[in-house]
Design a protein around this motif. Structure first.
Motif, short mmCIF file in Angstrom:
data_model
loop_
_atom_site.label_atom_id
_atom_site.label_comp_id
_atom_site.label_asym_id
_atom_site.label_seq_id
_atom_site.Cartn_x
_atom_site.Cartn_y
_atom_site.Cartn_z
N THR A 80 0.52 -4.89 8.61
CA THR A 80 0.66 -6.34 8.03
C THR A 80 2.03 -7.10 8.23
OG1 THR A 80 -1.65 -5.47 6.42
CG2 THR A 80 -0.18 -7.33 6.05
N TYR A 81 1.69 -7.78 8.77
CA TYR A 81 3.35 -8.67 8.77
C TYR A 81 3.37 -10.13 7.63
CZ TYR A 81 4.35 -6.76 13.02
OH TYR A 81 4.78 -5.78 13.35
N CYS A 82 4.54 -10.44 6.83
CA CYS A 82 4.20 -11.86 6.12
C CYS A 82 3.51 -13.09 7.12
CB CYS A 82 6.41 -11.54 5.75
SG CYS A 82 5.18 -13.60 4.62
N PRO A 83 3.45 -13.90 6.59
CA PRO A 83 2.95 -14.90 7.28
C PRO A 83 3.83 -15.98 7.32
CG PRO A 83 1.83 -15.27 5.50
CD PRO A 83 2.38 -13.57 5.65
N SER A 84 4.92 -15.66 6.53
CA SER A 84 5.87 -17.21 6.77
C SER A 84 7.65 -16.62 7.41
CB SER A 84 5.94 -17.26 5.10
OG SER A 84 7.18 -18.39 4.80
N CYS A 85 8.08 -15.13 6.72
CA CYS A 85 8.79 -14.62 7.35
C CYS A 85 8.76 -13.85 7.95
CB CYS A 85 9.96 -14.60 6.41
SG CYS A 85 9.35 -12.76 5.18
N GLY A 86 8.07 -13.32 8.76
CA GLY A 86 7.68 -12.02 9.13
C GLY A 86 7.85 -11.17 9.09
N ALA A 87 8.02 -10.43 7.91
CA ALA A 87 8.58 -9.12 7.57
C ALA A 87 7.58 -8.43 7.48
CB ALA A 87 8.57 -9.36 5.77
N ARG A 88 7.49 -7.16 7.17
CA ARG A 88 6.75 -5.76 7.54
C ARG A 88 6.66 -5.55 6.48
NH1 ARG A 88 6.74 -2.28 12.18
NH2 ARG A 88 7.35 -3.42 14.09
N LEU A 89 5.21 -6.08 5.53
CA LEU A 89 4.60 -5.20 4.32
C LEU A 89 3.85 -4.30 4.23
CD1 LEU A 89 4.21 -9.07 3.52
CD2 LEU A 89 6.52 -8.30 3.16
N ILE A 90 3.23 -3.44 4.89
CA ILE A 90 2.84 -2.55 5.09
C ILE A 90 2.88 -1.82 6.38
CG2 ILE A 90 0.32 -1.40 4.80
CD1 ILE A 90 -0.88 -3.94 3.00
N GLU A 91 3.26 -0.61 6.81
CA GLU A 91 3.37 -0.69 7.91
C GLU A 91 2.14 1.14 7.90
OE1 GLU A 91 7.08 -0.21 9.56
OE2 GLU A 91 7.77 0.04 7.62
N ARG A 92 1.40 1.31 8.76
CA ARG A 92 0.69 2.00 9.53
C ARG A 92 0.04 2.93 11.02
NH1 ARG A 92 -1.94 -3.13 7.50
NH2 ARG A 92 -3.49 -2.04 5.75
N ASP A 93 0.37 4.46 10.52
CA ASP A 93 0.40 5.16 11.46
C ASP A 93 -1.18 5.53 11.92
OD1 ASP A 93 0.85 6.32 13.68
OD2 ASP A 93 2.01 8.53 12.38
N TRP A 94 -1.67 4.88 12.52
CA TRP A 94 -3.92 4.38 12.44
C TRP A 94 -4.11 4.91 11.25
CZ3 TRP A 94 -6.01 6.41 16.91
CH2 TRP A 94 -6.09 6.55 17.92
N TYR A 95 -4.24 6.01 10.19
CA TYR A 95 -4.70 5.05 8.94
C TYR A 95 -3.87 5.89 8.06
CZ TYR A 95 -9.12 4.92 11.70
OH TYR A 95 -10.20 4.55 12.91
#
Length: 424
Positions: A363-378
């Motif tokens: 899940t990326y920030c829609p404004s600055c593009g920062a990685r907010l939630i990183e997932r590896d599968w589940y």
């Protein structure tokens, strides 16, 4: 795209199946010739109530007694009863089953035969539904029943949705039992899934009502093939939903699912814009059937215009199953390509599923593009979103339902014996 037969003319038919005969596996194909009532229905919806002589007749008003009585039905002049739950509008004589196989006419009243009868329970990660913006990382108690009102040739859960022996292995679980099970097994929510939650709508609604009284969240996983009259009550009690948008052409919908695109789009529009339910969407990409660039652009443009840019969209990989065993699995690159198209069309939250793709799970920030939630599968491997759902770098709001900290359930799938919690 492979060559297809011409579109049959519209018009509903008597679609009932005798109770004492098995529902043929070929039912989806055999019913494609004219099984198309219009939707939404314009008439008044009538509900059954007991008569003094013990028989049931159709009257208006609330339904006392048996919760398995179908809540959306009306009697026809020729004595049949029409099920109004979904756009099929099955017209059933006494002793006949509908297309879904689990609704049947008993002495002039349509009943849900699987009420309180589950095909099994399990703890899953909520991301498996899939929901990426609703209580990430938490465990959800998942269950379904049997039957389906779609006829998808590519069904990935066909052993449940097309089951004709549900009563021989079903687990008895009433709504209050499910509440006790959620509390006992450490979940925080319930998912109505595995088969389409629409076909057991009364059971799902009653369970969701019981859960809400105890602060337990509820999730509907559905293909969205539901009539206008049933949508309000169903979504009133659903905290979240993942709706399948299986493709974006009527040709694909009719020939490969036996349903209609317009009815599904109407459900998506209603759920997103007319309810408080958190909604995410999933498209299973099937090579050569629904994955051409023109269709993907049209789908994403429609979502942008009708649902906004913030509704999460999941592109999921197909694997050969049921009646599409001759179709190859979806190449990973095709999923990545579909995701690029969706982002080009302006959708902000686009994910990939059923493949290993860390970017497509992030899940990326829609404004600055920062990685907010990183997932590896589940599994959640990084989490920077604030408790109120904002980016810590720029303060942009990420729509969803968030907790102060993510759950840690990971990618487990844990079968649950509900009898441990009900004493049966």
């Amino acid at each position: 795209m492979h060559e297809r037969e011409s579109q049959p003319s519209h018009g509903s038919t008597d679609a009932g199946q005798p109770l004492d005969q098995p529902h043929p596996d070929e039912v989806a194909a055999s019913m494609r010739g004219g099984f198309q009532p219009t939707s939404p229905f314009p008439h008044t919806y009538e509900m059954p109530s007991p008569r003094s002589d013990g028989r049931r007749e159709v009257t208006t008003g609330p339904v006392p007694g048996d919760p398995a009585i179908g809540r959306w039905q009306h009697r026809l002049e020729d004595g049949r009863v029409q099920c109004d739950l979904c756009p099929r509008g099955c017209k059933l004589r006494d002793g006949q089953r509908g297309f879904c196989f689990v609704r049947s006419n008993h002495n002039g009243v349509i009943m849900l035969d699987t009420y309180g009868r589950s095909s099994g329970f399990a703890l899953d990660p909520v991301e498996k539904k899939p929901l990426n913006h609703w209580h990430p990382g938490t465990a959800i108690l998942s269950f379904g029943t049997a039957g389906c009102n779609s006829g998808c040739r590519f069904c990935q859960n066909w052993d449940i949705s097309r089951s004709r022996i549900w009563d021989t292995y079903a687990v008895d679980a009433q709504p209050d039992d499910i509440v006790y099970a959620v509390k006992g097994c450490g979940a925080s929510s319930v998912a109505f899934t595995y088969n389409d939650s629409i076909v057991f709508a009364e059971y799902a609604i009653d369970t969701a009502h019981a859960c809400r009284d105890h602060g337990i969240g509820t999730v509907a996983v559905t293909a969205g093939y539901m009539s206008a009259c049933a949508r309000p009550e169903f979504y009133r009690y659903m905290d979240a939903a993942n709706i399948d948008l299986k493709g974006f052409t009527e040709d694909f919908y009719w020939h490969d699912t036996g349903t209609h695109l317009a009815d599904v789009l109407a459900t998506i529009d209603y759920a997103v814009n007319g309810t408080d339910t958190w909604v995410e969407l999933t498209t299973l990409l099937i090579p050569g059937h629904n994955d051409d660039d023109r269709t993907l652009h049209a789908e994403c443009a429609w979502l942008r215009e009708h649902c906004g840019r913030d509704v999460p969209l999941h592109f999921s990989a197909f694997h050969p199953d049921y009646r599409m065993r001759d179709v190859p699995p979806t190449p990973k690159e095709r999923l990545l390509h579909a995701r690029r198209i969706a982002l080009q069309e302006g959708l902000r939250y686009v994910y990939t599923g059923n493949v290993s793709d860390r970017d497509g799970g992030t899940t990326y920030c829609p404004s600055c593009g920062a990685r907010l939630i990183e997932r590896d599968w589940y599994d959640i491997t990084g989490y920077r979103l604030t408790a109120d759902g904002t980016c810590p770098d720029c303060g942009a709001i990420v729509p969803g339902v968030w907790d102060e900290h993510p759950g840690t359930f990971g990618g487990m799938h844990v079968p649950v014996d509900i009898r441990r919690y009900t004493g049966r």
